[in-house]
Write an enzyme that holds these catalytic residues in place. Structure first.
Site, mmCIF file in Angstrom:
data_model
loop_
_atom_site.group_PDB
_atom_site.id
_atom_site.type_symbol
_atom_site.label_atom_id
_atom_site.label_comp_id
_atom_site.label_asym_id
_atom_site.label_seq_id
_atom_site.Cartn_x
_atom_site.Cartn_y
_atom_site.Cartn_z
ATOM 1 N N LYS A 205 -78.132 125.572 68.586
ATOM 2 C CA LYS A 205 -78.398 126.169 67.275
ATOM 3 C C LYS A 205 -78.591 125.079 66.222
ATOM 4 C CE LYS A 205 -76.520 129.127 63.728
ATOM 5 N NZ LYS A 205 -75.551 130.096 63.275
ATOM 6 N N GLU A 211 -72.567 116.840 72.888
ATOM 7 C CA GLU A 211 -72.678 117.072 74.338
ATOM 8 C C GLU A 211 -74.125 117.363 74.729
ATOM 9 O OE1 GLU A 211 -70.469 118.425 72.299
ATOM 10 O OE2 GLU A 211 -68.521 118.708 73.267
ATOM 11 N N GLY A 266 -73.600 131.233 66.736
ATOM 12 C CA GLY A 266 -73.755 130.641 68.072
ATOM 13 C C GLY A 266 -73.288 131.557 69.194
ATOM 14 N N ARG A 267 -72.094 132.134 69.056
ATOM 15 C CA ARG A 267 -71.561 132.971 70.141
ATOM 16 C C ARG A 267 -72.143 134.381 70.112
ATOM 17 N NH1 ARG A 267 -68.075 131.144 66.605
ATOM 18 N NH2 ARG A 267 -67.016 132.548 65.169
ATOM 19 N N GLU A 352 -62.938 132.223 69.703
ATOM 20 C CA GLU A 352 -63.581 131.418 68.662
ATOM 21 C C GLU A 352 -63.808 132.272 67.406
ATOM 22 O OE1 GLU A 352 -67.669 129.463 68.798
ATOM 23 O OE2 GLU A 352 -66.412 127.767 69.353
ATOM 24 N N HIS A 383 -55.327 138.151 94.033
ATOM 25 C CA HIS A 383 -54.675 137.200 94.936
ATOM 26 C C HIS A 383 -54.389 135.884 94.235
ATOM 27 C CE1 HIS A 383 -55.197 139.838 98.404
ATOM 28 N NE2 HIS A 383 -56.280 140.236 97.760
ATOM 29 N N LYS A 505 -64.284 117.271 66.796
ATOM 30 C CA LYS A 505 -65.614 116.653 66.879
ATOM 31 C C LYS A 505 -65.650 115.359 66.083
ATOM 32 C CE LYS A 505 -68.453 120.862 67.148
ATOM 33 N NZ LYS A 505 -69.455 121.660 66.431
#
Ligand code: F6P
Length: 540
Positions: A205, A211, A266-267, A352, A383, A505
């Site tokens: 965005k 990263e 963003g999300r 977030e 399990h 960051k």
């Protein structure tokens, strides 16, 4: 100073009710129609919340709480495009991304729905060209491998959806998602890729995320080192971003940039150009079906009375569990192998968005907000961590997500899957008493019987989808988006910023040289010690 929601009479009433809530066993005994009274359907899905520790009084008071907190008018303000993300002065309009063609939406004098459909057309043109083998790499070969480079919302949504919709994928295209700055991630993705037939989709965005840019640079180097001429790189890189200039600066050809807008968080962005990898993988028609499913849920959210409104009901159940029953976590258990990344996706969406501790007025909240969310596809989770869900000293509510249709068609599998899912929620709700254990095993010593007792009374919801299709996936994700929003309104927090990730960051930027001498004097001894340990190791 605004009164905290926790100081309102309604909140106290709810707390009193929670303190006196009968057990699930008693609630089921008292009302043989409990399932009918505590379930609701919309958009091809059924929400069964009868196994939540809630009764009619609590439900009515929770609905009153939603009204007290102005959920309806805040919802309408969001849908109208008011700048409800006040810390960034932004509207929150992911719902516009799924408006049908021909509808318009005015934001500050601009028809942004038309802009959305312009980009959808661009996505269709490009994804068709790639899928039909018309988009060629630098040696004239068709694209066979797509690598989505992005992180957070620029990774989890597309990744989750591509896994869920794999049956619709084009079989001669392979798809990888690279998110981690850990070089092993991109290296693994490139290990078997052919540079002549690989397309990189750089999804960011902001186009400043460390990263993503690090991975994108590595990918570009890899292309150049494998013989791709610099002037042909344009055939192998596209960008999805609100920051068209930064993408161009990175070297992506302007016609290969798919834009979106700041009003899509963003999300909340998998419905925008960020969904290009989904369109490439399953085709634009399927992508648009996903948008249509989300739009159907948007209409339901906007129009259904609160009493039958699935996102509102889910949100209130969460508030009830977290704030009144004191249950801080939420496990997500999708009983569908293709929903394996749904828990990770929801983790970002919920935590977030609502992992906040100050109100919209900047006051410290005196109540808990976002659940601690985790999960794993059933039956695998059974399990692994379900032992704690059944008998742990901490009670963790669960959302079971289950799909009725058997599209695998293998004898025995689907029945076993569904039976397991329903058995889990029944066991969590009703448990198994000492008397039942004793009747089964005989009069053994207490230490042999007690570990086999299940207290029960552990709340769960079951979301039952008719089938897993692009449309139902869209509706389900929109359901959770709106649930998160409703909770943020009740908690009086801003669900649409994420300042909590910023400090880490900027500190990472300060530490990037890993040089102990380069960090400020006042750095803590732990961080200094760790840097020195790395330095010593590098010298040996
Ligand atoms: O983690 C913070 C965050 O800003 C998320 O909200 C976002 O999804 C992610 O980073 C990636 O950001 P971008 O798409 O700008 O690279």
């Amino acid at each position: 100073m605004a009164i905290s929601v926790s100081r309102t009479p309604l909140w106290c009433l709810l707390q009193q009710r929670a303190n006196n809530m009968p057990s699930l066993k008693d609630l089921f005994r008292a009302d043989p129609q409990r399932f009918t009274h505590f379930s609701a359907s919309a958009c091809g899905m059924l929400l069964d919340y009868s196994k939540q520790r809630i009764d009619t009084t609590a439900k009515l008071n929770l609905l009153a709480l939603a009204r007290q907190q102005d959920v309806e008018s805040r919802r309408d303000a969001m849908l109208r495009g008011e700048a409800i993300n006040h810390t960034e002065n932004r509207a929150v309009l992911h719902t516009v991304l799924r408006l049908p063609k021909g509808e318009s939406f005015d934001l500050k004098g601009e028809n942004i729905a038309a802009d959305v459909h312009k980009v959808l057309a661009q996505m269709r043109g490009f994804s068709d060209a790639v899928r039909e083998g018309r988009w060629l790499g630098y040696t004239g070969k068709a694209i066979r491998t797509i690598v989505n480079i992005g992180i957070g919302g620029s990774d989890l949504g597309p990744q989750m959806a591509c896994i869920a919709l794999a049956p619709w994928s084009q079989k001669n295209l392979s798809l990888h998602f690279v998110s981690n700055v850990d070089g092993r991630h991109v290296a693994d993705a490139l290990a078997n890729a052919d540079p002549e037939t690989t397309l990189f989709v750089v999804a960011s965005k902001t186009f400043v995320t460390m990263e993503t840019l690090t991975n994108a640079r590595t990918a570009r180097e890899w292309m150049l080192n494998h013989g791709c001429p610099a002037d042909q790189i344009r055939q192998h890189f596209v960008a999805l971003s609100t920051n068209v200039e930064a993408a161009a600066e990175f070297g992506i050809a302007p016609e290969n940039v798919f834009p979106f807008w700041n009003w899509a968080g963003g999300r909340y962005s998998m419905w925008s150009a960020i969904g290009l990898s989904i369109a490439l993988y399953v085709g634009m028609d399927r992508f648009e079906e996903m948008l249509a499913g989300a739009h159907e849920m948007d209409l339901h959210f906007a129009q259904a009375p609160l009493e039958q409104n699935l996102p509102v009901l889910m949100a209130l159940i969460g508030v009830w569990n977290i704030n009144f029953l004191g249950l801080q976590a939420l496990s997500i258990a999708p009983y569908h192998q293709r929903m394996t990344r749904v828990p990770a996706y929801l983790q970002q969406l919920e935590m977030e968005s609502n992992g906040k501790s100050v109100t919209r007025e900047g006051q410290r909240v005196d109540y808990t907000t976002s659940p601690i969310l985790f999960g794993e596809a059933g039956t695998n989770g059974q399990h692994a961590y379900f032992q704690l869900l059944h008998q742990g000293a901490t009670i963790i509510p669960t959302d079971f997500i289950v799909v009725a249709e058997d599209d695998a068609g293998l004898p025995g599998h689907n029945k076993a899957l569904l039976a397991n899912c329903f058995a889990q929620s029944k066991a969590m709700a009703l448990g198994k008493t000492m008397e039942e254990v004793r009747a089964e095993l005989g009069d053994l010593p207490e230490k042999m019987l007690a570990p086999r007792v299940f207290e029960g009374n552990r709340p769960t919801s079951t979301l039952l989808l008719d089938s897993l299709t692009p449309r139902s996936l869209g509706a389900m994700i929109a359901l959770y988006e709106h649930k998160v929003f409703v909770q943020s309104v009740i908690w009086d927090i801003n669900a649409f910023d994420q300042w909590g990730v910023e400090l880490g960051k900027s500190l990472a930027q300060q530490l990037i040289s890993l040089d102990p001498a380069a960090v400020k004097e006042d750095y803590d001894s732990s961080t200094r010690g760790l840097l020195q340990a790395i330095r010593r190791r590098d010298k040996t």
